[in-house]
Scaffold this motif. Sequence first.
Motif, PDB file in Angstrom:
ATOM      1  N   TYR A 190     -41.631 -15.743  19.405  1.00 39.84           N
ATOM      2  CA  TYR A 190     -40.882 -15.385  18.205  1.00 39.84           C
ATOM      3  C   TYR A 190     -41.283 -13.990  17.712  1.00 39.84           C
ATOM      4  O   TYR A 190     -40.416 -13.144  17.446  1.00 39.84           O
ATOM      5  CB  TYR A 190     -41.146 -16.430  17.111  1.00 39.84           C
ATOM      6  N   LEU A 241     -38.782 -10.966  17.490  1.00 42.12           N
ATOM      7  CA  LEU A 241     -38.452 -10.524  16.128  1.00 42.12           C
ATOM      8  C   LEU A 241     -38.418  -9.001  16.039  1.00 42.12           C
ATOM      9  O   LEU A 241     -37.543  -8.425  15.393  1.00 42.12           O
ATOM     10  CB  LEU A 241     -39.501 -11.095  15.167  1.00 42.12           C
ATOM     11  N   ARG A 264     -34.516 -19.730  15.247  1.00 39.63           N
ATOM     12  CA  ARG A 264     -35.427 -19.310  14.169  1.00 39.63           C
ATOM     13  C   ARG A 264     -35.162 -17.861  13.752  1.00 39.63           C
ATOM     14  O   ARG A 264     -35.264 -17.533  12.561  1.00 39.63           O
ATOM     15  CB  ARG A 264     -36.870 -19.491  14.663  1.00 39.63           C
ATOM     16  N   GLU A 322     -32.329 -17.939  11.445  1.00 36.81           N
ATOM     17  CA  GLU A 322     -32.654 -18.540  10.145  1.00 36.81           C
ATOM     18  C   GLU A 322     -33.505 -17.608   9.285  1.00 36.81           C
ATOM     19  O   GLU A 322     -33.440 -17.649   8.069  1.00 36.81           O
ATOM     20  CB  GLU A 322     -33.414 -19.863  10.360  1.00 36.81           C
ATOM     21  N   SER A 323     -34.312 -16.768   9.930  1.00 32.51           N
ATOM     22  CA  SER A 323     -35.252 -15.956   9.145  1.00 32.51           C
ATOM     23  C   SER A 323     -34.735 -14.553   8.863  1.00 32.51           C
ATOM     24  O   SER A 323     -35.316 -13.842   8.050  1.00 32.51           O
ATOM     25  CB  SER A 323     -36.607 -15.888   9.854  1.00 32.51           C
TER      26      SER A 323
END
Length: 406
Positions: A120, A124, A160, A163-164
Amino acid sequence: MGFDSLLLDCHLATMAGDGAYGEIRDGALGVRDGRIAWLGPASELTQDALENSAQVLRLNGVWVTPGLIDCHTHLVYADSRAGEFEMRLNGASYAEIARAGGGILNTVKAVREASPDELYVQSLKRARQMMLFGVTTLEIKSGYGLDLDNELKMLRVARRLGESLALKVCPTFLGAHALPPEYRDRPDDYISLVCSEMIPRIAELGLADTVDAFCEHIAFSREQTRRVFEAARAKGLKVKLHAEQLSDQKGAILAIEFGALSCDHLEYIGRDGIEALAGAKTVAVLLPGAFYFLGETQKPPVRALRDAGVPIAISTDCNPGSSPCTSPLLIMNMACVLFGLTPAEALAGFTSNAAKALGLQDELGTLEVGKKADMAIWDITAPAELSYGMGHNPCQMALKHGVVRG
Ligand code: DI6
Ligand code: FE
């Protein structure tokens, strides 16, 4: 009645309506409930809208486009493949490295070893870089796990990210990307695993809505690809294909038979493939980053695709092996210089046609009343500057559902 947000003192490249960019000079755009509620010449704005909008953004004469949509990425991965880049520059080819067990399989090893958090954090960074370039929607493929748990790990990382971040993520299952080492010489058995275990489980968990495959001599055959598509169809998932990247496997024709959203790469597509695309709704996704990075010389048949009326999208193909790139603008420049797209086609490739490639054309991809208010704001004096600059980033900010992204 005022708007939640009103954009003033700007030019709009709507990518809809008349002209190459659907330009509205000296335009204004009003957002209500996250959607575009009005747009047009600023001179036609009502006094009421001017006085009663909750937020007014005065943009000093810059350009507004739809938020960029990157419709083909492998952005979730671990580690780099700079070592292979060096090998290639010392004479090895991409296919040779792949056959020797490197290439995609190197990244598979790194992804399998990475914890979900490590994967992640590394991904990211890339997603944030994309966002700095005005990307508001991003497709992300799995395909470096190649077993159920690791494919699920990748797809959960993709979810994720969505979502973030203020970013729409469209997850695609690419289990048929390469043959994992434990299935060496047993490709049909691996495809059985993809079809009877992975696709049903991923569909059940809702972790991907689309299934992709790599139909190529270094990956999977057309018959194996057909099995993957049949399994996807049985679970109500959409399909798309890495087709004709290194050779003409007639993958595009197969994908169209299954109503594919897109066929991607297409450097080696033949006349029969172009004809099949001409009669279909399938989008041709061109990936000039991979063409450039692999030193490919065979160009996709842009003129024939254009003449046949096939919608053309372009994308970064962000991945560690053939296109380690997080700049859609650099890709637009390459699409123009290397493939001969016009700057307007290049922008359509990252907006209106990219939305079609993801089946999102009713919601995204153009500035039109009723669509989601996803926009990018550019410090440029003409839309062609987006493709013209090399390695620049004039993106000032982006709005997701009408809200300025921090
Ligand atoms: N074609 C590509 O360009 C990427 N995947 C594919 O099927 C490359 C993936 C990689 O080399 O890691
Ligand atoms: Fe790809």
